[in-house]
Design an enzyme around this catalytic site. Structure first.
Site, PDB file in Angstrom:
ATOM      1  CE  LYS A 149      -1.738   1.598   4.015  1.00 54.40           C
ATOM      2  NZ  LYS A 149      -1.421   3.003   4.238  1.00 54.40           N
TER       3      LYS A 149
ATOM      4  CB  CYS B 281      -4.492   6.610  11.077  1.00 51.92           C
ATOM      5  SG  CYS B 281      -4.544   5.257   9.965  1.00 51.92           S
TER       6      CYS B 281
ATOM      7  CG  ASP C 184       6.090  20.650  10.286  1.00 50.15           C
ATOM      8  OD1 ASP C 184       5.442  19.571  10.280  1.00 50.15           O
ATOM      9  OD2 ASP C 184       7.109  20.793  10.972  1.00 50.15           O
TER      10      ASP C 184
ATOM     11  NE  ARG D 205      -7.303   4.154   5.617  1.00 48.10           N
ATOM     12  CZ  ARG D 205      -6.381   4.782   6.374  1.00 48.10           C
ATOM     13  NH1 ARG D 205      -6.540   4.890   7.662  1.00 48.10           N
ATOM     14  NH2 ARG D 205      -5.296   5.281   5.817  1.00 48.10           N
TER      15      ARG D 205
HETATM   16  C1  EPZ Z   1       4.173   6.997   6.144  1.00 47.91           C
HETATM   17  O1  EPZ Z   1       3.379   8.032   6.717  1.00 47.91           O
HETATM   18  C2  EPZ Z   1       3.268   5.783   6.084  1.00 47.91           C
HETATM   19  N1  EPZ Z   1       2.105   6.080   5.234  1.00 47.91           N
HETATM   20  C3  EPZ Z   1       2.806   5.415   7.499  1.00 47.91           C
HETATM   21  O2  EPZ Z   1       2.024   4.222   7.411  1.00 47.91           O
HETATM   22  C4  EPZ Z   1       4.043   5.120   8.339  1.00 47.91           C
HETATM   23  O3  EPZ Z   1       3.638   4.832   9.671  1.00 47.91           O
HETATM   24  C5  EPZ Z   1       4.959   6.353   8.332  1.00 47.91           C
HETATM   25  O4  EPZ Z   1       5.308   6.687   6.965  1.00 47.91           O
HETATM   26  C6  EPZ Z   1       6.245   6.115   9.107  1.00 47.91           C
HETATM   27  O5  EPZ Z   1       6.944   5.053   8.562  1.00 47.91           O
HETATM   28  C7  EPZ Z   1       2.235   6.009   3.893  1.00 47.91           C
HETATM   29  O6  EPZ Z   1       3.289   5.747   3.366  1.00 47.91           O
HETATM   30  C8  EPZ Z   1       0.999   6.274   3.092  1.00 47.91           C
HETATM   31  P1  EPZ Z   1       6.100  10.455   8.315  1.00 47.91           P
HETATM   32  P2  EPZ Z   1       3.927   9.550   6.732  1.00 47.91           P
HETATM   33  O7  EPZ Z   1       5.950  11.707   7.536  1.00 47.91           O
HETATM   34  O8  EPZ Z   1       4.697   9.829   5.519  1.00 47.91           O
HETATM   35  C9  EPZ Z   1       5.867  13.652  11.807  1.00 47.91           C
HETATM   36  C10 EPZ Z   1       0.091   2.918   7.640  1.00 47.91           C
HETATM   37  O9  EPZ Z   1      -0.415   2.393   8.642  1.00 47.91           O
HETATM   38  N2  EPZ Z   1       5.839  14.644  10.716  1.00 47.91           N
HETATM   39  O10 EPZ Z   1       7.371   9.679   8.218  1.00 47.91           O
HETATM   40  O11 EPZ Z   1       2.783  10.443   7.068  1.00 47.91           O
HETATM   41  C11 EPZ Z   1       4.586  12.835  11.861  1.00 47.91           C
HETATM   42  O12 EPZ Z   1       3.588  13.534  12.594  1.00 47.91           O
HETATM   43  C12 EPZ Z   1       0.626   4.329   7.731  1.00 47.91           C
HETATM   44  O13 EPZ Z   1       0.242   2.360   6.541  1.00 47.91           O
HETATM   45  C13 EPZ Z   1       5.908  16.007  11.034  1.00 47.91           C
HETATM   46  O14 EPZ Z   1       5.994  16.370  12.196  1.00 47.91           O
HETATM   47  O15 EPZ Z   1       4.905   9.476   7.991  1.00 47.91           O
HETATM   48  C14 EPZ Z   1       5.031  11.572  12.532  1.00 47.91           C
HETATM   49  O16 EPZ Z   1       5.046  11.779  13.934  1.00 47.91           O
HETATM   50  C15 EPZ Z   1       0.392   4.950   9.106  1.00 47.91           C
HETATM   51  N3  EPZ Z   1       5.859  16.922  10.031  1.00 47.91           N
HETATM   52  C16 EPZ Z   1       6.468  11.385  12.021  1.00 47.91           C
HETATM   53  O17 EPZ Z   1       6.880  12.665  11.540  1.00 47.91           O
HETATM   54  C17 EPZ Z   1       5.751  16.540   8.715  1.00 47.91           C
HETATM   55  O18 EPZ Z   1       5.734  17.412   7.830  1.00 47.91           O
HETATM   56  C18 EPZ Z   1       6.590  10.371  10.898  1.00 47.91           C
HETATM   57  O19 EPZ Z   1       5.778  10.807   9.852  1.00 47.91           O
HETATM   58  C19 EPZ Z   1       5.675  15.167   8.413  1.00 47.91           C
HETATM   59  C20 EPZ Z   1       5.723  14.238   9.426  1.00 47.91           C
END
Ligand code: EPZ
Length: 416
Positions: free
Chosen positions: A22, A116, A124, A397
């Site tokens: 996914k 989720c 940001d 999903r």
């Molecule tokens: C991807 O989400 C995945 N989703 C998530 O899988 C996965 O848990 C995550 O990466 C971490 O590996 C997809 O690929 C569609 P991040 P993403 O940006 O890109 C913070 C699932 O169950 N952050 O690496 O949204 C954020 O809040 C999903 O399949 C900021 O603060 O994850 C989080 O605490 C859930 N500012 C951390 O970084 C930003 O601009 C990691 O987020 C972006 C992120």
């Protein structure tokens, strides 16, 4: 309200093909806007999140057809339209449309992405990366507007190796003249898979899979045929199900290295494995042995998406495990329902202490996010008695043909 009724306690046995990833398919679908041509994506999982992304691409003027597990996307006539919040609130991953749309159309207006409820999920870091390439942005009450007369090459340092921000920065850079360097980039396999799609289409990228990615902008990208790799978290969910049911499952289409970051945790808990011609066989004969500590982290550490289902395993393991969730701030919502099933888990901020009990008993359960709902499903499979899981759409999903696949392994499940 739809509900899954799970009759627990059946040992899962048999072979199952692991679906396409996914978290690779979604950013690759977004990237298909960049070649203004044809992308043939094979092994695309037939799941709700992919269906929503397909809806959004169609809304943006693409022609998307599914032939079995192959999606054919024609993005020639795509046009800049606001990504409607009725769609983006259903799909957090819609945020990865920002990079391709900014690159192709010079602007993007997207509703604040949803998804989720495992945390605030800000963007940001994405916006800061775009700013380093010459874009400006404003955040309204309900939407984000990003625009750039011309994106230019940039040196980008991500304050956190965000997966989505890394994907967006790469996609914004592939058609931008000059050299763009992304430091402190995410190293997750999904980054490498996205870059493989883009390089097959003619992009010039190096360093993917490391924390420094370099992109040389090219004039245009070509039509492409690409195969989505197996979903490592779906693979891990089958492993968790085998662990709690003392099962023996052949996972077709994947191998141990697809489970990098958590395979050693499962073998450490007593899971055995053997490679087969078509994949890898995993089995658990004894009660899982709980490890002292499991800490989630960025790749190649233990993946946050495996935390919930592993909590369900540790809940019935021998001994005590300290979990530490270091990626999302709200990923212990399943502790209460697991304790309702007889687990002994206590949470303190980002730590959860799990004292393994012999058995969980079935009860009424409610999913609240994708991986949390999957973890309750795993717990129900291993529990004594029946469990009713409401909100199973959370599981749909990300998990293709859930009921069919698990029934074929011997699970007794009814959809009511
Ligand atoms: C991807 O989400 C995945 N989703 C998530 O899988 C996965 O848990 C995550 O990466 C971490 O590996 C997809 O690929 C569609 P991040 P993403 O940006 O890109 C913070 C699932 O169950 N952050 O690496 O949204 C954020 O809040 C999903 O399949 C900021 O603060 O994850 C989080 O605490 C859930 N500012 C951390 O970084 C930003 O601009 C990691 O987020 C972006 C992120």
């Amino acid at each position: 309200m739809e509900k899954l009724l799970v009759h627990g306690g059946r040992s899962l046995r048999g072979s199952v093909r692991v679906q396409g990833s996914k978290n690779t398919c979604l950013p690759v679908m977004a990237a298909s806007l960049l070649n203004a041509g044809i992308s043939v994506l094979e092994n695309c999982p037939d799941i709700a999140d992919v269906a929503v992304m397909q809806e959004i691409l169609t809304y943006l003027g693409c022609v998307v057809n599914r032939e079995g597990s192959t999606l054919i996307i024609d993005s020639r006539d795509a046009c800049p339209r606001k990504i409607d919040d009725t769609m983006s609130c259903r799909l957090r991953a819609s945020s990865v449309l920002m990079g391709p749309m900014l690159s192709r159309f010079g602007s993007v207006t997207a509703a604040k992405p949803g998804g989720c409820d495992i945390g605030a999920r800000p963007v940001d870091i994405h916006l800061e990366a775009f700013k380093r390439m010459g874009a400006s942005w404003s955040i309204g009450d309900s939407c984000i507007e990003v625009s750039a007369v011309h994106l230019h090459e940039g040196d980008i340092y991500l304050k956190f190796p965000s997966v989505g921000a890394t994907e967006n920065a790469v996609m914004a850079a592939v058609l931008t003249p000059g050299t763009t360097v992304i430091e402190n980039a995410a190293r997750e396999p999904e980054i490498e898979h996205l870059c493989r799609y883009l390089k097959l289409s003619g992009a010039k990228i190096s360093g993917e899979g490391t924390n420094k990615i370099t992109v040389e902008g090219v004039e245009s990208l070509s039509d492409v045929v690409y195969t989505v790799p197996p979903d490592r978290i779906v693979m891990g969910t089958y492993m968790a199900a085998a662990a709690v049911t003392r099962g023996d499952i052949e996972l077709i289409g994947c191998c141990a290295s697809d489970a990098c970051g958590f395979f050693d945790v499962y073998t450490g808990m007593g899971m055995k494995y053997k490679n087969t011609a078509g994949g890898i066989r995993v089995w658990q004969t004894d009660r899982p042995r709980n490890l002292n500590c499991i800490k989630t982290g960025v790749y190649p550490e233990f993946p946050t998406d495996m935390q919930s289902v592993t909590l369900s395993v540790a809940a019935v393991g021998e001994g005590c495990t300290l979990f530490e969730e270091n990626i999302f701030e709200n990923r212990y919502k399943i502790v209460k329902p697991l304790n309702d099933m007889g687990a002994d888990i206590s949470v303190d901020g980002k730590k959860a202490v799990v004292r393994g009990v012999d058995k969980l008993h079935g009860c009424a359960l409610k999913g609240t996010d994708l991986r949390g709902a999957a973890a309750l499903f795993v717990a129900a499979l291993g529990a004594e008695g029946d469990s009713g899981i409401s909100n199973p759409f959370y599981i749909y999903r990300g998990y293709e043909q859930l009921i069919t696949n698990y029934r074929e392994l011997g699970a007794e499940i009814e959809e009511i």
